[in-house]
Write a protein that holds these residues in place. Structure first.
Motif, mmCIF file in Angstrom:
data_model
loop_
_atom_site.group_PDB
_atom_site.id
_atom_site.type_symbol
_atom_site.label_atom_id
_atom_site.label_comp_id
_atom_site.label_asym_id
_atom_site.label_seq_id
_atom_site.Cartn_x
_atom_site.Cartn_y
_atom_site.Cartn_z
ATOM 1 N N UNK A 134 -23.512 19.032 -13.597
ATOM 2 C CA UNK A 134 -22.265 18.485 -13.061
ATOM 3 C C UNK A 134 -21.928 19.205 -11.760
ATOM 4 N N UNK A 135 -21.605 18.423 -10.731
ATOM 5 C CA UNK A 135 -21.212 18.991 -9.447
ATOM 6 C C UNK A 135 -19.704 19.163 -9.359
ATOM 7 N N UNK A 136 -19.301 20.137 -8.586
ATOM 8 C CA UNK A 136 -17.898 20.291 -8.222
ATOM 9 C C UNK A 136 -17.752 19.781 -6.793
ATOM 10 N N UNK A 137 -16.853 18.831 -6.578
ATOM 11 C CA UNK A 137 -16.676 18.240 -5.250
ATOM 12 C C UNK A 137 -15.261 18.485 -4.752
ATOM 13 N N UNK A 138 -15.158 18.659 -3.465
ATOM 14 C CA UNK A 138 -13.853 18.819 -2.818
ATOM 15 C C UNK A 138 -13.692 17.707 -1.793
ATOM 16 N N UNK A 139 -12.675 16.882 -1.964
ATOM 17 C CA UNK A 139 -12.438 15.747 -1.067
ATOM 18 C C UNK A 139 -11.175 16.023 -0.255
ATOM 19 N N UNK A 140 -11.327 15.942 1.057
ATOM 20 C CA UNK A 140 -10.188 16.114 1.960
ATOM 21 C C UNK A 140 -9.847 14.748 2.543
ATOM 22 N N UNK A 141 -8.634 14.258 2.277
ATOM 23 C CA UNK A 141 -8.295 12.891 2.675
ATOM 24 C C UNK A 141 -6.791 12.743 2.870
ATOM 25 N N UNK A 142 -6.357 11.705 3.631
ATOM 26 C CA UNK A 142 -4.924 11.395 3.686
ATOM 27 C C UNK A 142 -4.442 10.884 2.329
ATOM 28 N N UNK A 143 -3.161 11.054 2.059
ATOM 29 C CA UNK A 143 -2.617 10.642 0.764
ATOM 30 C C UNK A 143 -2.773 9.140 0.537
ATOM 31 N N UNK A 144 -2.789 8.347 1.618
ATOM 32 C CA UNK A 144 -2.915 6.886 1.504
ATOM 33 C C UNK A 144 -4.242 6.474 0.868
ATOM 34 N N UNK A 145 -5.237 7.346 0.949
ATOM 35 C CA UNK A 145 -6.576 6.998 0.440
ATOM 36 C C UNK A 145 -6.744 7.322 -1.043
ATOM 37 N N UNK A 146 -5.768 7.911 -1.683
ATOM 38 C CA UNK A 146 -5.922 8.387 -3.054
ATOM 39 C C UNK A 146 -6.265 7.268 -4.029
ATOM 40 N N UNK A 147 -5.640 6.118 -3.880
ATOM 41 C CA UNK A 147 -5.894 5.015 -4.812
ATOM 42 C C UNK A 147 -7.337 4.541 -4.718
ATOM 43 N N UNK A 148 -7.854 4.443 -3.490
ATOM 44 C CA UNK A 148 -9.248 4.024 -3.288
ATOM 45 C C UNK A 148 -10.196 5.046 -3.910
ATOM 46 N N UNK A 197 -12.976 4.559 2.779
ATOM 47 C CA UNK A 197 -11.773 5.145 3.378
ATOM 48 C C UNK A 197 -11.821 5.066 4.898
ATOM 49 N N UNK A 198 -12.758 4.270 5.418
ATOM 50 C CA UNK A 198 -12.914 4.094 6.870
ATOM 51 C C UNK A 198 -13.122 5.444 7.578
ATOM 52 N N UNK A 199 -13.883 6.325 6.921
ATOM 53 C CA UNK A 199 -14.207 7.606 7.542
ATOM 54 C C UNK A 199 -13.087 8.629 7.533
#
Length: 276
Positions: free
Chosen positions: A191-205, A251-253
């Motif tokens: 199992x990998x541990x991933x860290x995603x950095x994104x705007x809050x608007x992208x959370x649902x996607x 998330x369009x990048x």
């Protein structure tokens, strides 16, 4: 990797065709319960018999063995500190498949039931069979993890010629397999541990992508001084191929992903269930 493969194909190589295999992962085998009954196996000549039991190794012990990475100095006192009784800790015969492995072979045979000098003569053969079994498990020829094998005793021929390695080693392997299969076996996956950095608007996607890939969010927090959220995720390595591309595309990048190996986990489902 995309950039490297592009350069190999188009910059450095104009004559050879470059092909990539489908991605694959390593898996492991383990058990969830103690063997339902004692497993017994006879040698091919019928003059020796081995008895064994398998049980899951405690999580704190397996983590400790992985951290030691083959340094077995003082392992008895370490096992006692982790909750093992002194008798078990002092009777550890081997670790498998290598010295840094998280499978343990422990001698639980009793002095008044066994001829200990005779057991000492076949000990190396039993250990070799144990290491062979933990290196190539019975489900898929993959290594075992986090299994404790208890050698309960057996019957051995008086003549050394009838209890040689050719008789004991394959029998030791078979009795390990038998006790393992009686303990509710399961497949383990990395199992990998991933860290995603994104705007809050992208959370649902992102949540929709995670749901399709058997992943789940372990922690989420706003990134101080930025409009971004930092999402910590656990995702099976088998499901991680193309994960970063999906995140970037949908998330369009706007989202970035970093992944690294974290731990092994039991894969859902029974590998012995013939209905699946």
């Amino acid at each position: 990797m995309d950039q490297v493969m592009h350069d190999i194909r188009n910059v450095f190589n104009h004559e050879l065709e470059v092909r990539l295999s489908e991605p694959f992962i390593k898996i492991a085998e383990t058990i969830c319960d103690t063997s339902s009954v004692k497993a017994q196996c006879e040698t091919p000549n019928g003059k020796n018999k081995l008895t064994m039991l398998a049980k899951p190794l405690e999580k704190n012990v397996s983590q400790h063995l992985e951290m030691r990475a083959g340094d077995l100095l003082g392992i008895e006192s370490s096992l006692e500190q982790l909750g093992w009784d002194a008798l078990s800790a002092n009777n550890v015969w081997a670790f498998g498949p290598q010295d840094a492995g998280t499978n343990v072979l422990v001698d639980y045979s009793l002095d008044f039931e066994m001829d200990k000098p005779k057991v000492g003569m076949v000990k190396n053969s039993i250990v070799q069979g144990f290491k062979w079994a933990t290196r190539e498990g019975p489900l898929s020829d993959e290594p075992m993890k986090n299994v404790s094998f208890h050698f309960l005793g057996g019957l051995f021929a008086d003549e050394p010629i009838y209890r040689g390695g050719g008789q004991i080693i394959p029998t030791s392997r078979r009795v390990c397999y038998s006790s393992f299969l009686l303990g509710n076996p399961r497949i383990m996956e990395p199992v990998n541990k991933a860290e995603i950095l994104c705007p809050y608007d992208c959370m649902e996607v992102i949540q929709g992508i995670l749901f399709k890939r058997r992943a789940h969010i372990t922690h989420e927090e706003p990134k101080a001084g930025t409009p971004h959220h930092c999402v910590h995720v656990e995702i099976p390595v088998l499901e991680s191929f193309g994960f970063e591309t999906d995140i970037r595309t949908q998330t369009m990048g706007q989202a970035m992903v970093l992944q690294q190996f974290d731990h092994w986990a039991v894969s859902p489902g029974d590998p012995l269930d013939k209905n699946i």
